[in-house]
Design a protein around this motif. Structure first.
Motif, PDB file in Angstrom:
ATOM      1  N   MET A 246       0.858  -1.189   0.000  1.00 21.63           N
ATOM      2  CA  MET A 246       0.000   0.000   0.000  1.00 21.63           C
ATOM      3  C   MET A 246       0.896   1.242   0.000  1.00 21.63           C
ATOM      4  SD  MET A 246      -2.901   1.286   2.771  1.00 21.63           S
ATOM      5  CE  MET A 246      -3.524  -0.362   2.995  1.00 21.63           C
ATOM      6  N   THR A 247       0.653   2.163  -0.938  1.00 17.95           N
ATOM      7  CA  THR A 247       1.444   3.386  -0.995  1.00 17.95           C
ATOM      8  C   THR A 247       1.036   4.337   0.117  1.00 17.95           C
ATOM      9  OG1 THR A 247      -0.122   4.531  -2.425  1.00 17.95           O
ATOM     10  CG2 THR A 247       1.528   3.132  -3.511  1.00 17.95           C
ATOM     11  N   ASN A 248       1.844   5.378   0.296  1.00 19.30           N
ATOM     12  CA  ASN A 248       1.520   6.377   1.313  1.00 19.30           C
ATOM     13  C   ASN A 248       0.179   7.038   1.031  1.00 19.30           C
ATOM     14  OD1 ASN A 248       3.880   5.850   2.670  1.00 19.30           O
ATOM     15  ND2 ASN A 248       5.038   7.488   1.636  1.00 19.30           N
ATOM     16  N   ILE A 249      -0.082   7.312  -0.258  1.00 20.93           N
ATOM     17  CA  ILE A 249      -1.357   7.932  -0.632  1.00 20.93           C
ATOM     18  C   ILE A 249      -2.509   6.987  -0.325  1.00 20.93           C
ATOM     19  CG2 ILE A 249      -2.761   8.677  -2.596  1.00 20.93           C
ATOM     20  CD1 ILE A 249      -0.836  10.778  -1.644  1.00 20.93           C
ATOM     21  N   ASP A 250      -2.315   5.690  -0.638  1.00 24.38           N
ATOM     22  CA  ASP A 250      -3.375   4.711  -0.350  1.00 24.38           C
ATOM     23  C   ASP A 250      -3.646   4.643   1.156  1.00 24.38           C
ATOM     24  OD1 ASP A 250      -3.668   4.045  -3.006  1.00 24.38           O
ATOM     25  OD2 ASP A 250      -2.228   2.391  -2.924  1.00 24.38           O
ATOM     26  N   ALA A 251      -2.582   4.634   1.943  1.00 18.62           N
ATOM     27  CA  ALA A 251      -2.749   4.583   3.398  1.00 18.62           C
ATOM     28  C   ALA A 251      -3.449   5.831   3.916  1.00 18.62           C
ATOM     29  CB  ALA A 251      -1.383   4.421   4.063  1.00 18.62           C
ATOM     30  N   LEU A 252      -3.095   6.990   3.357  1.00 17.46           N
ATOM     31  CA  LEU A 252      -3.728   8.243   3.763  1.00 17.46           C
ATOM     32  C   LEU A 252      -5.212   8.221   3.420  1.00 17.46           C
ATOM     33  CD1 LEU A 252      -3.479  11.095   4.902  1.00 17.46           C
ATOM     34  CD2 LEU A 252      -2.823  11.881   2.598  1.00 17.46           C
ATOM     35  N   ARG A 253      -5.525   7.691   2.245  1.00 16.86           N
ATOM     36  CA  ARG A 253      -6.928   7.625   1.827  1.00 16.86           C
ATOM     37  C   ARG A 253      -7.729   6.728   2.764  1.00 16.86           C
ATOM     38  NH1 ARG A 253      -6.075   6.031  -2.895  1.00 16.86           N
ATOM     39  NH2 ARG A 253      -6.304   7.995  -4.055  1.00 16.86           N
ATOM     40  N   VAL A 254      -7.162   5.576   3.124  1.00 18.78           N
ATOM     41  CA  VAL A 254      -7.851   4.658   4.038  1.00 18.78           C
ATOM     42  C   VAL A 254      -8.080   5.328   5.387  1.00 18.78           C
ATOM     43  CG1 VAL A 254      -7.625   2.504   5.327  1.00 18.78           C
ATOM     44  CG2 VAL A 254      -7.055   2.556   2.907  1.00 18.78           C
ATOM     45  N   ASN A 255      -7.075   6.030   5.913  1.00 18.58           N
ATOM     46  CA  ASN A 255      -7.218   6.722   7.197  1.00 18.58           C
ATOM     47  C   ASN A 255      -8.289   7.798   7.129  1.00 18.58           C
ATOM     48  OD1 ASN A 255      -5.298   5.215   8.540  1.00 18.58           O
ATOM     49  ND2 ASN A 255      -3.613   6.597   7.993  1.00 18.58           N
ATOM     50  N   LEU A 256      -8.321   8.516   5.992  1.00 15.36           N
ATOM     51  CA  LEU A 256      -9.318   9.568   5.823  1.00 15.36           C
ATOM     52  C   LEU A 256     -10.732   8.986   5.829  1.00 15.36           C
ATOM     53  CD1 LEU A 256     -10.024  12.525   5.224  1.00 15.36           C
ATOM     54  CD2 LEU A 256      -9.667  12.032   2.782  1.00 15.36           C
ATOM     55  N   HIS A 257     -10.927   7.916   5.093  1.00 10.77           N
ATOM     56  CA  HIS A 257     -12.255   7.287   5.056  1.00 10.77           C
ATOM     57  C   HIS A 257     -12.600   6.641   6.396  1.00 10.77           C
ATOM     58  CE1 HIS A 257     -13.620   7.379   0.720  1.00 10.77           C
ATOM     59  NE2 HIS A 257     -12.391   7.870   0.611  1.00 10.77           N
ATOM     60  N   ARG A 258     -11.589   6.095   7.082  1.00  8.40           N
ATOM     61  CA  ARG A 258     -11.862   5.519   8.401  1.00  8.40           C
ATOM     62  C   ARG A 258     -12.365   6.596   9.363  1.00  8.40           C
ATOM     63  NH1 ARG A 258      -7.378   3.220   9.135  1.00  8.40           N
ATOM     64  NH2 ARG A 258      -7.991   1.070   8.700  1.00  8.40           N
ATOM     65  N   SER A 259     -11.741   7.754   9.326  1.00  5.53           N
ATOM     66  CA  SER A 259     -12.173   8.853  10.200  1.00  5.53           C
ATOM     67  C   SER A 259     -13.570   9.312   9.839  1.00  5.53           C
ATOM     68  CB  SER A 259     -11.186  10.018  10.088  1.00  5.53           C
ATOM     69  OG  SER A 259      -9.888   9.641  10.510  1.00  5.53           O
ATOM     70  N   ALA A 260     -13.840   9.414   8.528  1.00  4.12           N
ATOM     71  CA  ALA A 260     -15.172   9.855   8.092  1.00  4.12           C
ATOM     72  C   ALA A 260     -16.248   8.863   8.522  1.00  4.12           C
ATOM     73  CB  ALA A 260     -15.182  10.034   6.572  1.00  4.12           C
ATOM     74  N   LEU A 261     -15.973   7.560   8.365  1.00  2.80           N
ATOM     75  CA  LEU A 261     -16.962   6.546   8.720  1.00  2.80           C
ATOM     76  C   LEU A 261     -17.127   6.427  10.233  1.00  2.80           C
ATOM     77  CD1 LEU A 261     -16.142   3.753   6.112  1.00  2.80           C
ATOM     78  CD2 LEU A 261     -18.096   5.309   6.120  1.00  2.80           C
ATOM     79  N   ALA A 262     -16.080   6.742  10.985  1.00  4.30           N
ATOM     80  CA  ALA A 262     -16.182   6.676  12.448  1.00  4.30           C
ATOM     81  C   ALA A 262     -17.244   7.627  12.980  1.00  4.30           C
ATOM     82  CB  ALA A 262     -14.824   6.995  13.077  1.00  4.30           C
ATOM     83  N   GLY A 263     -17.502   8.697  12.244  1.00  5.48           N
ATOM     84  CA  GLY A 263     -18.546   9.629  12.661  1.00  5.48           C
ATOM     85  C   GLY A 263     -19.923   9.243  12.173  1.00  5.48           C
ATOM     86  N   MET A 264     -20.029   8.082  11.543  1.00  8.13           N
ATOM     87  CA  MET A 264     -21.317   7.641  10.988  1.00  8.13           C
ATOM     88  C   MET A 264     -21.779   6.325  11.602  1.00  8.13           C
ATOM     89  SD  MET A 264     -20.843   8.359   6.916  1.00  8.13           S
ATOM     90  CE  MET A 264     -19.777   9.652   6.277  1.00  8.13           C
ATOM     91  N   VAL A 265     -21.337   6.005  12.787  1.00  8.64           N
ATOM     92  CA  VAL A 265     -21.703   4.735  13.403  1.00  8.64           C
ATOM     93  C   VAL A 265     -23.212   4.625  13.555  1.00  8.64           C
ATOM     94  CG1 VAL A 265     -21.505   3.328  15.478  1.00  8.64           C
ATOM     95  CG2 VAL A 265     -19.497   4.527  14.590  1.00  8.64           C
ATOM     96  N   ARG A 266     -23.859   5.728  13.925  1.00 12.05           N
ATOM     97  CA  ARG A 266     -25.312   5.697  14.136  1.00 12.05           C
ATOM     98  C   ARG A 266     -26.097   5.715  12.842  1.00 12.05           C
ATOM     99  NH1 ARG A 266     -27.511  10.181  17.900  1.00 12.05           N
ATOM    100  NH2 ARG A 266     -29.413   9.163  17.159  1.00 12.05           N
ATOM    101  N   ARG A 267     -25.600   6.457  11.830  1.00  9.25           N
ATOM    102  CA  ARG A 267     -26.364   6.594  10.594  1.00  9.25           C
ATOM    103  C   ARG A 267     -25.451   7.087   9.494  1.00  9.25           C
ATOM    104  NH1 ARG A 267     -30.972  10.489  11.083  1.00  9.25           N
ATOM    105  NH2 ARG A 267     -30.818  10.539   8.817  1.00  9.25           N
ATOM    106  N   PRO A 268     -25.763   6.766   8.229  1.00 12.38           N
ATOM    107  CA  PRO A 268     -24.973   7.302   7.120  1.00 12.38           C
ATOM    108  C   PRO A 268     -25.227   8.801   6.954  1.00 12.38           C
ATOM    109  CG  PRO A 268     -26.748   5.874   6.308  1.00 12.38           C
ATOM    110  CD  PRO A 268     -26.810   5.821   7.798  1.00 12.38           C
ATOM    111  N   LYS A 269     -24.149   9.541   6.647  1.00  9.08           N
ATOM    112  CA  LYS A 269     -24.243  10.985   6.461  1.00  9.08           C
ATOM    113  C   LYS A 269     -23.539  11.375   5.172  1.00  9.08           C
ATOM    114  CE  LYS A 269     -23.985  11.679  11.490  1.00  9.08           C
ATOM    115  NZ  LYS A 269     -23.194  12.271  12.603  1.00  9.08           N
TER     116      LYS A 269
END
Length: 975
Positions: free
Chosen positions: A1-24
């Protein structure tokens, strides 16, 4: 996984962490979190970047796996305030996409990589209940369920499997009483799983959620043997309790698991500190792996619950959620349970305030009262009496039984309020993905004719090998089973090399030999197997040649078509280098066998799968028949008889999860075992059990739908759904069957096939006399029928003579039939009476089909008939009853004509379809003792033929209120 790929995964992980209750809105969430990730994240914080990655992504990419976990949770979410569509549907997925603000293209790409899960839901038979367990009610209080969910994810459970367990455990916990309710209520339920299919995972999840909700004393009844109790204790400690609750400040080397390799590897759950110090609550263990419950004496304070507000009851939320939970895993033993009852009476906390959960593992064993209630001096049996005493003492106690063989539990008297009848709910768990169960060893209703079956399309040919002994000294089949054990071991070693698997993937490789419950027999069998093993000469040219023949004849053809992506040697020479290593793994210590039984004599080794890797042949009896998991089981040699379905099913230790070696599983099973004066075909017995189980589960599913806001069937109405296919094989022990009989069973649009035809010539002649005029009235020319399933290339076709019967005429015939037992047909006969009434408006006529063989062979004059009819070679496989009489290819067209299947592409069949038409199929059956004479003479006497019939009632022949079962219960409370 490249640095950009890892950064993208972290970004999406953070975004989804705020959606545990519902999709936003995804764009907004990505943009918000990109500010924390630095300027490199800005170009990744948009849907276009996400879409471009999805176009080139594989289903196993880290970003896709991240989204799979979250999408699956949203797909499964029930009673969610944001969801307006049904779970696990395309509509729900579209709803999720809309809430995320995704374009149609992005949503489609996501669904292509992560399909909507279609897994079956648990089937619930339940009385009405007051909802209390909701996502809102547990928000902010969950500690052990999230921890357990992480354990499962770390073990490699798929997001779909975790979500399915979440859903199934919700169905149980929501039907328990609210632990904080001012008024006590005692709920009793039953969870029905499959043998070795993950019931422990389910009740671990239930315990986790119940504790999070406020249950503060959990009693797990862990079987009748120390072996099983210790196995359950370790599993709960490892995956739920956790290291900190186990140690409670002591050093790691002071743990009771200090000698357990999994403890040293760090496989036990770790919370990161004492849960009470991290905002949760602690679990106090009252038992350990090696110590069952003992009288506490001066240590009785360990059972006392903590009250932060002494003036308030423990069940008040201000106390409940600030107190620790107690957990004990207790053997079903009168003495042990007596100690627990005695200690509970001594504590100061009022028992009426303690929310208690009792989990009864293998609840149909020992827990059920087997005393005859008709006897005036009947007292409860010992374990049942102690469980009843616990329930009387603890008004807030909830009882949940777990079993794969539920018949004994549903036969309990519903009016006995102190017993364990599951009055509130029955939850049937779906068959899990990857599970190898009884169906996987049989060809139930296979559309493939027996003569066309191969190892590719027949489970029996692929996995089952017959044991047919010439005499008691015949070891031919046992020797072959040992050779198969060595070959499958070598294939596993081959796969470890060629599929890049670590040493722990095939940590265990076992063979089970199960012939008897007598310990003396086990010792003699061990000596025999040790001798055969020593004589096998696996390192010699003779041994290799014998293995080569078995590999070429068995392993190679089966694995070639069933191994999937797992590597399989093309030739025996590729496998030969692994044979010696396999043999050394099994017998390098000089002991290829382990005996597991109740004998206290030592010297046979220990079947402890937790502490060490085991490649062994395991010999045993009763200890292996209940709950005990034989890890890595690949070859089974089975000859043990039983007289009821529950006991026999529980002996099926060859059921379970077989990742990486499903194609290698072999069952050697007795086909002619002596049982008193008769011979028993054990494979046939398991087939009958399979049909019993499938019928029970199918009917549970059918009746689980509520009508007008009320359940069609409550648990008290479940006993009529239990079937018995073999006269000698009762659903459960005779002393557990005191309850219900079926009055009527509706079967609109279902193929029904009575099998209990008489054996006496006079009765057979009577039945022939009834049906012969109907045969004679059929058209002389045959009609060709067919049906084509869209998903199959094979067409189901046959020729038949046809005719029609008026409803009252068929009813007259059905009323006049003679049977070996009326019980099998009586519920269907009552249903036929109901739909045949002119006032019912459900039935206009019956189309009669008499299937004819295409070749013209096996045709004969029947009685004094004027023409020949095709006859069918069948034998009584279940005592006096037949197995399947009809042929699968005949059923589809009949079901279509009755409206039970969609259009099948054949104009002749379609022309006969009517909304209120049923179908009757006639089968003149000739048993083996008469066939030679019939084939020679072309005639069969009326008293030597079985005029069998099957029928399909119109699919529309349902009652207006939607109910499909009528019954009466032998209930002591109703006289």
């Amino acid at each position: 996984m490249t640095n950009i790929d890892a950064l993208r995964v972290n970004l999406h992980r953070s975004a989804l962490a705020g959606m545990v209750r519902r999709p936003k809105d995804l764009r907004r969430a990505l943009a918000y979190h990109a500010e924390d990730e630095g300027p490199e994240a800005a170009p990744l914080a948009n849907e276009e970047d996400f879409r471009s990655v999805l176009r080139a992504a594989a289903s196993t990419d880290p970003l896709v796996e991240l989204w799979r976990k979250q999408l699956t949770q949203w797909d499964y979410a029930e009673s969610a305030d944001w969801a307006g569509r049904a779970p696990r549907t395309d509509d729900r997925r579209d709803e999720i996409g809309a809430l995320l603000g995704l374009s149609a293209e992005t949503a489609a790409l996501l669904t292509a990589l992560i399909p909507v899960p279609r897994a079956s839901s648990p089937v619930v038979i339940s009385d009405a209940f007051t909802p209390w367990y909701t996502p809102q009610s547990v928000r902010g209080r969950s500690w052990y369920w999230p921890a357990y969910r992480r354990v499962l994810q770390d073990k490699g459970w798929s997001p779909e499997a975790v979500a399915g367990l979440d859903q199934a455990t919700d169905r149980v916990v929501e039907r328990l009483a609210d632990p904080a309710a001012p008024t006590a209520y005692q709920s009793k339920g039953l969870v029905v799983g499959h043998v070795q299919s993950g019931k422990t995972a389910n009740f671990t999840g239930v315990v986790a959620k119940a504790m999070d909700a406020g249950y503060r004393l959990v009693i797990v009844l862990g079987g009748t043997l120390n072996l099983l109790r210790a196995q359950t204790q370790r599993r709960l400690d490892m995956e739920l309790v956790g290291r900190e609750n186990i140690l409670r400040g002591a050093g790691a080397d002071e743990s009771d698991y200090a000698d357990d390799p999994a403890w040293a590897r760090g496989d036990f759950l770790a919370h990161g500190g004492m849960p009470s110090a991290l905002g949760g609550f602690d679990i106090i263990r009252m038992t350990t792996r090696d110590r069952d419950y003992r009288s506490l004496l001066q240590g009785i304070v360990a059972l006392e619950a903590e009250k932060q507000e002494p003036s308030l009851p423990l069940n008040d939320p201000r106390n409940l959620h600030r107190s620790h939970a107690r957990l004990m895993v207790v053997k079903k033993n009168k003495s042990v349970l007596g100690k627990l009852v005695k200690d509970l009476r001594r504590i100061k906390t009022p028992l009426s305030e303690i929310p208690v959960l009792i989990i009864d593992d293998e609840s149909d064993e020992a827990s059920v009262n087997t005393a005859n209630p008709r006897r005036a001096d009947a007292n409860r049996t010992a374990i049942n009496d102690k469980i009843s005493e616990l329930l009387r003492m603890l008004p807030r106690a909830q009882y949940v039984g777990y079993t794969a063989t539920p018949f004994a539990n549903v036969f309990i008297d519903p009016s006995d309020s102190e017993d364990i009848f599951p009055k509130d709910f029955i939850v049937a768990l779906p068959r899990p993905d990857g599970y190898m169960g009884v169906q996987d060893f049989h060809d139930l209703d296979s559309p493939v004719a027996p003569e066309d079956r191969t190892v590719a399309n027949s489970n029996e040919l692929a996995h089952v090998r017959d044991i047919r002994l010439i005499d008691d000294e015949d070891c031919t089949d046992l020797r072959e089973a040992l050779d198969m054990f060595v070959l499958t071991a070598a294939v596993k070693l081959y796969r470890m090399d060629h599929d890049d698997l670590d040493d722990h993937f095939y940590r265990h490789h076992t063979m089970l030999v199960h012939e008897s419950v007598r310990t003396k027999d086990h010792h003699e069998l061990r000596e025999l197997i040790d001798r055969l093993w020593a004589e096998s000469r696996y390192y010699s040219a003779v041994g290799h040649e014998r293995l080569r023949k078995l590999f070429d004849a068995d392993i190679a053809p089966v694995s070639r078509v069933r191994a999937g992506s797992w590597s399989t040697p093309e030739h025996y020479d590729d496998l030969a280098p692994y044979v010696g290593v396999a043999v050394m793994r099994v017998s390098g210590d000089g002991e290829p066998t382990i005996v597991v039984n109740g004998d206290t004599e030592k010297g046979y080794g220990e079947a402890d799968f937790d502490r060490r890797s085991l490649w062994k042949i395991i010999i045993g009896g009763q200890k292996l028949a209940r709950g005990f998991t034989v890890e890595g089981l690949t070859v089974t040699y089975y000859r043990r008889r039983a007289n009821n379905a529950s006991t026999l099913m529980q002996m099926g230790r060859w059921f379970g999860f077989r990742e990486g070696y499903r194609d290698l599983v072999r069952l050697y099973v007795g086909r002619g075992e002596k049982a008193g004066t008769k011979e028993v075909d054990l494979y046939e017995a398991f087939e009958a059990i399979c049909r019993d189980e499938e019928s029970f589960r199918t009917q549970l599913a059918q009746y689980s739908t509520w009508v007008d806001g009320r359940p069609q069937v409550t648990p008290a109405g479940v006993p009529p759904l239990v079937a018995q296919h073999l006269p000698w094989l009762r659903p459960t022990s005779k002393n557990k069957m005191y309850n219900t009989r079926v009055v009527e069973l509706a079967s609109a649009g279902k193929w029904e096939e009575p099998t209990a035809y008489p054996t006496e010539s006079v009765d057979l002649s009577h039945n022939t006399g009834l049906w012969l005029p109907v045969l004679e009235s059929l058209d002389s020319a045959t009609t060709s029928f067919s049906y084509h399933y869209d998903a199959e290339e094979q067409e189901r076709s046959f020729d038949a003579r046809t005719g029609r019967l008026e409803p009252e005429r068929f009813l007259e015939l059905a009323d006049s039939m003679r049977w070996t037992t009326d019980q099998q047909f009586a519920p269907l006969l009552r249903y036929l009476h109901k739909i045949s009434a002119p006032s019912a408006g459900m039935l206009d006529d019956w189309l009669v089909l008499a299937p004819q063989h295409a070749t013209g062979k096996r045709a004969a004059l029947i009685g004094d008939a004027s023409r020949t009819y095709s006859w069918f070679a069948r034998d009584r496989r279940r005592g006096a009853a037949f197995g399947a009489v009809s042929e699968p290819r005949h059923r589809a067209a009949a079901l279509r004509i009755a409206g039970a299947l969609p259009v099948g592409g054949n104009s002749t069949t379609e022309a006969l379809v009517r909304a209120r038409r049923g179908v009757v199929a006639l089968y003149p059956v000739v048993e083996s003792r008469h066939r030679e004479a019939v084939e020679r003479t072309g005639h069969v006497a009326a008293g030597k033929v079985v005029l069998a019939f099957s029928f399909v009632a119109p699919a529309a022949a349902r009652s207006s209120d939607g109910k499909v079962v009528w019954f009466t219960t032998v209930d002591s409370g109703k006289g």
